[in-house]
Structure formats: structure tokens, C-alpha cells
Design a protein around this motif. Structure first.
Motif, PDB file in Angstrom:
ATOM      1  N   ASN A  39     -11.030  -7.097  10.092  1.00 50.31           N
ATOM      2  CA  ASN A  39     -12.094  -7.970  10.558  1.00 50.31           C
ATOM      3  C   ASN A  39     -11.991  -8.076  12.074  1.00 50.31           C
ATOM      4  OD1 ASN A  39     -14.249  -9.768  10.419  1.00 50.31           O
ATOM      5  ND2 ASN A  39     -13.084 -11.424   9.469  1.00 50.31           N
ATOM      6  N   GLN A  40     -13.049  -8.548  12.703  1.00 44.30           N
ATOM      7  CA  GLN A  40     -12.922  -8.962  14.089  1.00 44.30           C
ATOM      8  C   GLN A  40     -12.146 -10.277  14.090  1.00 44.30           C
ATOM      9  OE1 GLN A  40     -16.301  -8.480  12.961  1.00 44.30           O
ATOM     10  NE2 GLN A  40     -16.613  -6.515  13.910  1.00 44.30           N
ATOM     11  N   PRO A  41     -11.635 -10.698  15.243  1.00 43.85           N
ATOM     12  CA  PRO A  41     -11.129 -12.066  15.317  1.00 43.85           C
ATOM     13  C   PRO A  41     -12.291 -12.976  14.917  1.00 43.85           C
ATOM     14  CG  PRO A  41     -10.629 -10.860  17.336  1.00 43.85           C
ATOM     15  CD  PRO A  41     -11.520  -9.990  16.522  1.00 43.85           C
ATOM     16  N   ALA A  42     -12.112 -13.745  13.855  1.00 49.07           N
ATOM     17  CA  ALA A  42     -13.232 -14.505  13.299  1.00 49.07           C
ATOM     18  C   ALA A  42     -12.707 -15.699  12.518  1.00 49.07           C
ATOM     19  CB  ALA A  42     -14.062 -13.608  12.383  1.00 49.07           C
ATOM     20  N   GLY A  43     -13.577 -16.660  12.315  1.00 46.52           N
ATOM     21  CA  GLY A  43     -13.204 -17.808  11.511  1.00 46.52           C
ATOM     22  C   GLY A  43     -14.293 -18.855  11.506  1.00 46.52           C
ATOM     23  N   HIS A  44     -13.955 -19.989  10.935  1.00 49.03           N
ATOM     24  CA  HIS A  44     -14.921 -21.063  10.718  1.00 49.03           C
ATOM     25  C   HIS A  44     -15.061 -21.980  11.925  1.00 49.03           C
ATOM     26  CE1 HIS A  44     -15.563 -20.425   6.370  1.00 49.03           C
ATOM     27  NE2 HIS A  44     -14.386 -19.833   6.480  1.00 49.03           N
ATOM     28  N   LEU A  45     -16.270 -22.434  12.123  1.00 49.36           N
ATOM     29  CA  LEU A  45     -16.562 -23.457  13.119  1.00 49.36           C
ATOM     30  C   LEU A  45     -15.948 -24.767  12.636  1.00 49.36           C
ATOM     31  CD1 LEU A  45     -18.265 -24.281  15.662  1.00 49.36           C
ATOM     32  CD2 LEU A  45     -20.094 -24.843  14.042  1.00 49.36           C
ATOM     33  N   GLU A  46     -15.277 -25.475  13.529  1.00 51.03           N
ATOM     34  CA  GLU A  46     -14.664 -26.759  13.190  1.00 51.03           C
ATOM     35  C   GLU A  46     -15.516 -27.901  13.738  1.00 51.03           C
ATOM     36  OE1 GLU A  46     -10.564 -26.744  14.441  1.00 51.03           O
ATOM     37  OE2 GLU A  46     -10.055 -25.156  13.029  1.00 51.03           O
ATOM     38  N   PRO A  47     -15.370 -29.105  13.154  1.00 50.41           N
ATOM     39  CA  PRO A  47     -16.161 -30.255  13.633  1.00 50.41           C
ATOM     40  C   PRO A  47     -15.953 -30.494  15.132  1.00 50.41           C
ATOM     41  CG  PRO A  47     -15.012 -30.809  11.596  1.00 50.41           C
ATOM     42  CD  PRO A  47     -14.499 -29.467  12.028  1.00 50.41           C
ATOM     43  N   ASP A  48     -17.018 -30.893  15.793  1.00 50.50           N
ATOM     44  CA  ASP A  48     -17.001 -31.241  17.221  1.00 50.50           C
ATOM     45  C   ASP A  48     -16.610 -30.073  18.121  1.00 50.50           C
ATOM     46  OD1 ASP A  48     -17.727 -33.927  16.665  1.00 50.50           O
ATOM     47  OD2 ASP A  48     -15.642 -34.361  16.163  1.00 50.50           O
ATOM     48  N   GLU A  49     -16.851 -28.862  17.679  1.00 53.95           N
ATOM     49  CA  GLU A  49     -16.505 -27.659  18.443  1.00 53.95           C
ATOM     50  C   GLU A  49     -17.787 -26.862  18.667  1.00 53.95           C
ATOM     51  OE1 GLU A  49     -12.837 -24.656  17.841  1.00 53.95           O
ATOM     52  OE2 GLU A  49     -14.190 -24.737  16.127  1.00 53.95           O
ATOM     53  N   SER A  50     -17.956 -26.307  19.853  1.00 52.11           N
ATOM     54  CA  SER A  50     -19.103 -25.432  20.092  1.00 52.11           C
ATOM     55  C   SER A  50     -18.816 -24.062  19.482  1.00 52.11           C
ATOM     56  CB  SER A  50     -19.377 -25.291  21.594  1.00 52.11           C
ATOM     57  OG  SER A  50     -18.388 -24.465  22.198  1.00 52.11           O
ATOM     58  N   LEU A  51     -19.854 -23.291  19.276  1.00 48.74           N
ATOM     59  CA  LEU A  51     -19.681 -21.934  18.754  1.00 48.74           C
ATOM     60  C   LEU A  51     -18.805 -21.108  19.689  1.00 48.74           C
ATOM     61  CD1 LEU A  51     -23.363 -21.385  17.622  1.00 48.74           C
ATOM     62  CD2 LEU A  51     -21.380 -21.525  16.090  1.00 48.74           C
ATOM     63  N   GLN A  52     -19.018 -21.258  20.995  1.00 47.12           N
ATOM     64  CA  GLN A  52     -18.224 -20.507  21.967  1.00 47.12           C
ATOM     65  C   GLN A  52     -16.759 -20.932  21.928  1.00 47.12           C
ATOM     66  OE1 GLN A  52     -21.241 -21.918  22.526  1.00 47.12           O
ATOM     67  NE2 GLN A  52     -22.412 -20.779  24.053  1.00 47.12           N
ATOM     68  N   GLU A  53     -16.504 -22.223  21.837  1.00 52.13           N
ATOM     69  CA  GLU A  53     -15.119 -22.709  21.751  1.00 52.13           C
ATOM     70  C   GLU A  53     -14.442 -22.169  20.497  1.00 52.13           C
ATOM     71  OE1 GLU A  53     -15.743 -27.022  24.021  1.00 52.13           O
ATOM     72  OE2 GLU A  53     -15.945 -26.889  21.831  1.00 52.13           O
ATOM     73  N   ALA A  54     -15.174 -22.135  19.398  1.00 48.38           N
ATOM     74  CA  ALA A  54     -14.616 -21.618  18.140  1.00 48.38           C
ATOM     75  C   ALA A  54     -14.254 -20.145  18.272  1.00 48.38           C
ATOM     76  CB  ALA A  54     -15.603 -21.828  17.001  1.00 48.38           C
TER      77      ALA A  54
END
Length: 158
Positions: A39-54
Motif C-alpha cells: 500500500n502507499q503510506p495510508a490510514g484513517h482520518l482521526e477526529p479534529d485532524e485535517s486531511l493533510q495532517e492525517a
């Protein structure tokens, strides 16, 4: 409320980043359903996090690499088939980015389930399609290789 399921429906929101250095892509080898997949480095968006930060966080946690995002590739929907007969499919909404490798910190511990980070050519990755975690792995790389880039400003957080 979802018409089909009779309850509220919400997809899994994920991020992924294509990082290229010297003609090779930063790839994660991880355990999934009893086998090692790519996979690419990937994962789930966490609460209070921007897509870029994730995206930056997931790259750091899964590869030990610090990255800088340079572009947005696109958003992708995928339905993962049910694991068991009669089970429910999972639905994913993936936001994919382009990132630049800044530096690796070998002292960092990789996330649980991550076997290793490796650098592969696009041809090597394509030839290993039977090991891709999902069809989105190659689709994202193919769009990246085709030059699909959008400004990061396309994504806003209120």
C-alpha cells in the motif's frame, strides 16, 4: 439513514500519499487478513485532524519518513467486499496526495501491522498487483504517473 441498511451510513475516510524519490515509490508492506500486502503510506482520518495532517502523520507512523505534501491527486470511492458470506461490505472514501520525502528517522517505531517500508519502481509495484491492499493502490499511482495534480488549496478545513 441508509435505505439499504436501515441505519445511518458513513464511509471510512482514509488518506494516502504517493512519495517518489529517485524513480522509486515509498511503499508500505503490511499485514492484512493473514497476508502481507502493499500500500502507499495510508490510514484513517482521526477526529479534529485535517486531511493533510492525517496524510503526513500516516507517512511518519508507517514509514519513519517525514514528508511535505506538494499536491492533491484526487478522491476515490471503493467498496471492499464482505469478508464472510452474508457479511457487510465496507465503504471507503480515500483522499490521495503527492508528497516529497524530507528525511527518515530510523529510531521511530513502525505502526502495529507494518512489516516494513520499501522503495519500489512503478513497474515493480504494478507487477505485484496480486499483493495490493486494494485496487486503489495502483489507481492512485496510475493517476500520479499520468500527471494528475491539483493544488492543496482545493481542500479546505472550516
Amino acid at each position: 439513514m441508509s435505505y439499504r441498511e436501515g441505519r445511518f451510513w458513513q464511509p471510512d475516510v482514509t488518506v494516502a500519499t504517493v512519495v517518489e524519490r529517485d524513480g522509486r515509490l515509498l511503499i508500505v508492506e503490511e499485514a492484512s487478513k493473514g497476508r502481507l500486502v502493499l500500500n502507499q503510506p495510508a490510514g484513517h482520518l482521526e477526529p479534529d485532524e485535517s486531511l493533510q495532517e492525517a496524510a503526513v502523520r500516516e507517512a511518519r507512523e508507517e514509514t519513519r519518513w517525514d514528508i511535505r505534501l506538494t499536491a492533491f491527486i484526487g478522491a476515490y470511492q471503493w467498496s471492499a467486499p464482505a469478508l464472510e458470506p452474508g457479511g457487510k461490505a465496507r465503504y471507503y472514501l480515500r483522499f490521495a496526495f503527492v508528497g516529497e520525502a524530507l528525511g527518515e528517522d530510523p529510531s521511530r517505531t513502525l505502526d502495529d501491522g507494518i512489516a516494513r517500508a520499501l522503495w519500489m519502481t512503478a513497474d515493480e509495484l504494478e507487477q505485484a498487483s496480486d499483493r495490493h491492499r486494494s485496487p486503489l493502490v495502483w489507481r492512485t499511482v496510475a493517476d500520479y504517473l499520468a500527471g494528475q495534480r491539483h493544488p492543496l488549496s482545493l481542500l479546505q478545513q472550516a
